[in-house]
Design a protein around this motif. Structure first.
Motif, PDB file in Angstrom:
ATOM      1  N   TYR A 271       0.793  -1.332  -0.036  1.00 49.43           N
ATOM      2  CA  TYR A 271       0.031  -0.012   0.258  1.00 49.43           C
ATOM      3  C   TYR A 271       0.779   1.312   0.054  1.00 49.43           C
ATOM      4  O   TYR A 271       0.536   2.302  -0.642  1.00 49.43           O
ATOM      5  CB  TYR A 271      -0.874  -0.067   1.131  1.00 49.43           C
ATOM      6  N   CYS A 272       1.936   1.325   0.791  1.00 45.92           N
ATOM      7  CA  CYS A 272       2.649   2.365   0.959  1.00 45.92           C
ATOM      8  C   CYS A 272       3.815   2.943  -0.288  1.00 45.92           C
ATOM      9  O   CYS A 272       3.989   3.717  -0.978  1.00 45.92           O
ATOM     10  CB  CYS A 272       3.484   2.538   2.104  1.00 45.92           C
ATOM     11  N   ASP A 273       4.392   1.580  -0.713  1.00 46.48           N
ATOM     12  CA  ASP A 273       5.664   1.875  -1.582  1.00 46.48           C
ATOM     13  C   ASP A 273       4.751   1.106  -3.038  1.00 46.48           C
ATOM     14  O   ASP A 273       5.050   2.120  -4.126  1.00 46.48           O
ATOM     15  CB  ASP A 273       6.546   1.071  -1.178  1.00 46.48           C
ATOM     16  N   GLY A 274       4.279   0.111  -3.168  1.00 48.45           N
ATOM     17  CA  GLY A 274       4.008  -0.618  -4.542  1.00 48.45           C
ATOM     18  C   GLY A 274       2.957   0.495  -5.249  1.00 48.45           C
ATOM     19  O   GLY A 274       2.980   0.508  -6.459  1.00 48.45           O
ATOM     20  N   ARG A 275       1.848   0.943  -4.469  1.00 41.89           N
ATOM     21  CA  ARG A 275       1.084   1.599  -5.201  1.00 41.89           C
ATOM     22  C   ARG A 275       1.528   2.799  -5.692  1.00 41.89           C
ATOM     23  O   ARG A 275       1.094   3.506  -6.785  1.00 41.89           O
ATOM     24  CB  ARG A 275      -0.278   1.804  -4.327  1.00 41.89           C
ATOM     25  N   LEU A 276       2.423   3.411  -4.946  1.00 37.26           N
ATOM     26  CA  LEU A 276       2.700   4.830  -5.509  1.00 37.26           C
ATOM     27  C   LEU A 276       4.096   4.719  -5.924  1.00 37.26           C
ATOM     28  O   LEU A 276       4.549   5.877  -6.692  1.00 37.26           O
ATOM     29  CB  LEU A 276       2.973   5.791  -4.014  1.00 37.26           C
ATOM     30  N   LEU A 277       4.605   3.717  -6.269  1.00 35.56           N
ATOM     31  CA  LEU A 277       6.178   3.731  -6.748  1.00 35.56           C
ATOM     32  C   LEU A 277       6.040   4.179  -8.065  1.00 35.56           C
ATOM     33  O   LEU A 277       6.978   5.048  -8.630  1.00 35.56           O
ATOM     34  CB  LEU A 277       6.777   2.472  -6.808  1.00 35.56           C
TER      35      LEU A 277
END
Length: 185
Positions: free
Chosen positions: A24-30
């Motif tokens: 949720y924190c890194d993968g979606r916003l990467l």
């Protein structure tokens, strides 16, 4: 995300929680962050942001005694060779020595406390002060002052005159530490 699995112990639960948080924190916003970074690189704005890093991120470099000493310019000195000028020179020397003692951690105050007393700020602003801070000396004939005084709106610090360094040091530390309680009584 692959989160549908049987958990047999608490460490697996922690691993699953870490994977969910990462997704949720890194993968979606990467991908969005990579596009944002590439856009800044294309127009050259990334170099400007790196140069202005201290404006956007808290500066953690400690204040040094020399920084405070240089920031405060002496507003006016008496006529050279006069007794007043000698007292001013001694007081300014005491001020510089005391700042170095405070920086060394040998005193109960910090340089941030000193700066806050004089200007209302814990750190020297990145762009400097709006108007240069000034240092004045409080002469006995102008009305004896036992403690330093400050005007945080105009960035003016007034130092009391003492013949002995230990009396100056005591007055500075008492005045600054008691100044923190100003208006609370």
């Amino acid at each position: 995300m692959g989160g549908m699995r049987f958990l047999s112990n608490l460490s697996q639960r922690d691993e699953l929680l870490a994977a969910v948080l990462h997704h949720y924190c890194d993968g979606r916003l990467l991908e969005a962050l990579q596009q944002f970074r590439e856009g800044f690189q294309i127009c050259g704005a990334n170099k400007v942001l790196i140069a202005l890093r201290t404006v956007f991120i808290e500066d953690t470099t400690p204040i040094e005694a020399e920084d405070i000493y240089r920031a405060f310019g002496v507003s006016s000195l008496s006529v050279e060779g006069s007794n007043r000028r000698q007292m001013e020179a001694r007081t300014i020397g005491f001020w510089r020595d005391w700042l170095q003692t405070v920086e060394g951690g040998e005193r109960p105050l910090s340089l941030g406390d000193v700066l806050q007393f004089a200007t209302g700020l814990q750190k020297i602003p990145v762009g400097g002060f709006p108007s240069p801070p000034t240092l004045n000396v409080l002469h006995p004939e102008d009305g004896h002052a036992q403690f330093p005084t400050a005007n945080t709106c105009a960035f003016v610090l007034r130092l009391p005159i003492f013949r002995q360094y230990d009396k100056f040091q005591e007055a500075m530390e008492n005045g600054i530490s008691w100044g923190a309680t100003f208006g609370l009584g």
